[in-house]
Enzyme design. Structure first.
Site, PDB file in Angstrom:
ATOM      1  N   LYS A  80      30.628 -11.217   9.855  1.00 34.84           N
ATOM      2  CA  LYS A  80      30.033 -12.542  10.054  1.00 34.84           C
ATOM      3  C   LYS A  80      30.892 -13.425  10.967  1.00 34.84           C
ATOM      4  CE  LYS A  80      26.750 -12.562   6.317  1.00 34.84           C
ATOM      5  NZ  LYS A  80      26.307 -13.037   5.011  1.00 34.84           N
ATOM      6  N   ARG A 127      28.382  -6.204   0.168  1.00 39.32           N
ATOM      7  CA  ARG A 127      27.430  -5.753   1.183  1.00 39.32           C
ATOM      8  C   ARG A 127      28.155  -5.606   2.513  1.00 39.32           C
ATOM      9  NH1 ARG A 127      24.085  -8.107   4.951  1.00 39.32           N
ATOM     10  NH2 ARG A 127      21.989  -7.241   5.141  1.00 39.32           N
TER      11      ARG A 127
HETATM   12  C1  8Y7 Z   1      23.563 -11.444   3.253  1.00 39.44           C
HETATM   13  C2  8Y7 Z   1      22.375 -10.829   2.852  1.00 39.44           C
HETATM   14  C3  8Y7 Z   1      22.445 -10.958   5.026  1.00 39.44           C
HETATM   15  C4  8Y7 Z   1      24.449 -11.890   2.231  1.00 39.44           C
HETATM   16  C5  8Y7 Z   1      22.847 -11.041   0.624  1.00 39.44           C
HETATM   17  C6  8Y7 Z   1      24.263 -10.508   7.849  1.00 39.44           C
HETATM   18  C7  8Y7 Z   1      20.373  -9.916   4.030  1.00 39.44           C
HETATM   19  C8  8Y7 Z   1      23.172 -11.437   7.643  1.00 39.44           C
HETATM   20  N1  8Y7 Z   1      23.605 -11.503   4.613  1.00 39.44           N
HETATM   21  N2  8Y7 Z   1      22.016 -10.624   1.570  1.00 39.44           N
HETATM   22  N3  8Y7 Z   1      21.687 -10.529   3.995  1.00 39.44           N
HETATM   23  N4  8Y7 Z   1      24.043 -11.657   0.930  1.00 39.44           N
HETATM   24  N5  8Y7 Z   1      22.544 -10.873  -0.679  1.00 39.44           N
HETATM   25  O1  8Y7 Z   1      25.199 -10.960   8.539  1.00 39.44           O
HETATM   26  O2  8Y7 Z   1      25.500 -12.468   2.446  1.00 39.44           O
HETATM   27  O3  8Y7 Z   1      24.282  -9.370   7.416  1.00 39.44           O
HETATM   28  S1  8Y7 Z   1      21.881 -10.809   6.664  1.00 39.44           S
END
Ligand code: 8Y7
Length: 294
Positions: free
Chosen positions: A235, A269
């Site tokens: 990020k 994640r």
């Molecule tokens: C997150 C996410 C994204 C996060 C959860 C990226 C779909 C943006 N970020 N889901 N999703 N938490 N639960 O940079 O921080 O991957 S998308």
């Protein structure tokens, strides 16, 4: 001797599969989009999902230590193209079905769209991951009806506007309060608490300072008595801290994953599963010693 808090243990029932969270686990990111900020287009082109590449990538992630695969068909990158409901269904449903049937994985669906929740649950999804906290019209009911676990994430603003001017008087209090409200909304609809996961939403309407404050205070999220998911991989806070472009944020991302694991995150994640998995192994070994009773 100094003692660190141990992880609050949980078990989630993800459809047919149990997800045991007695130590941090990895969720690998699979973006079935042409335009995600870090990996757009790798798994998707104008003809649809590149299913052979998706399966190979997913297999590698599982082999490298992912416990969950997160499949998304809508980029929430600021300025990303809007997808129609039908486009999102076309992108995501066949992939979820293939991953579940062919690899037997716990498949999470990154969506805010009620029909996508219902149709992916019907083909074997194990988890719903909604960055909009089930706030879209019909999303609470759709998620409730699937019977699946749900990750509720905090976001200030919308993906288009969220990074313009993030503003909080106390970011940690406000995020915890929002999540507690969404948990209450779920419970009011008959969604058992045992089905819920919470996520501070790193980077979603937050400055670097907000993100780091949330990370530092992650142990305070234990007061919700729910599993905590975090996503910081690649990020833009890493751009602000290290000056690196999106393809050069591996070391920064792994460091954030390790810090989150140390501070009590249950699910992390990430894009880079192998390296993150090694980091978690090190943190786990460290915590065993750090938390050992004399
Ligand atoms: C997150 C996410 C994204 C996060 C959860 C990226 C779909 C943006 N970020 N889901 N999703 N938490 N639960 O940079 O921080 O991957 S998308």
């Amino acid at each position: 001797m100094m003692t660190l808090p141990t992880l609050q243990p949980f078990t989630l029932q993800c459809g047919a599969r149990s997800l045991v969270l007695d130590k941090p686990v990895i969720m690998g990111v699979l973006n079935i989009t042409p335009d995600s900020f870090s990996d757009g287009g790798k798994l998707f082109d104008a003809r649809g999902a590149k299913m052979d590449v998706v399966l190979r990538t997913a297999e590698n992630m599982l082999r490298d230590g992912a416990t969950i695969l997160d499949v998304g068909g809508e980029s929430t990158r600021p300025g990303a193209a809007v997808v129609t409901e039908q486009e999102e269904l076309d992108r995501v449903v066949p992939v979820v079905e293939a991953l579940e049937k062919r690899l037997g994985a716990i498949v999470s669906v990154d969506t805010s769209t009620p029909s996508v929740m219902r149709e992916t649950a019907a083909v074997g999804a194990g988890l719903i991951n909604d960055v909009r906290g089930l706030e879209r019209e019909g999303a609470l009911q759709a998620a409730a009806d699937t019977g699946l676990p749900i990750c509720l994430m905090h976001m200030q603003g919308t993906p288009q506007t969220m990074q313009a001017n993030p503003d909080y008087s106390d970011v940690v209090d406000e995020v915890i309060e929002y999540l507690a409200d969404r948990v209450a909304a779920c419970e009011a609809l008959g969604i058992a608490r045992e089905r819920l996961i919470v996520d501070p939403g790193f980077g979603f309407g937050k400055t670097v300072e907000h993100n780091l404050r949330l990370l530092a205070d992650l142990p305070l999220f234990t007061k919700l008595s729910l599993p905590v998911l975090v996503g910081m991989s690649r990020k833009s806070m890493l751009d602000k801290i290290t000056g690196r472009g999106v393809d050069e944020r591996l070391a920064g991302s792994v460091t954030l994953a390790a810090l989150a694991a140390e501070r009590g995150a249950h699910i992390i994640r990430v894009h880079d599963v192998r390296e993150s998995s090694d980091a978690l192994a090190v943190v786990n070994a460290f915590k065993k010693v750090a938390t050992a009773k004399e």
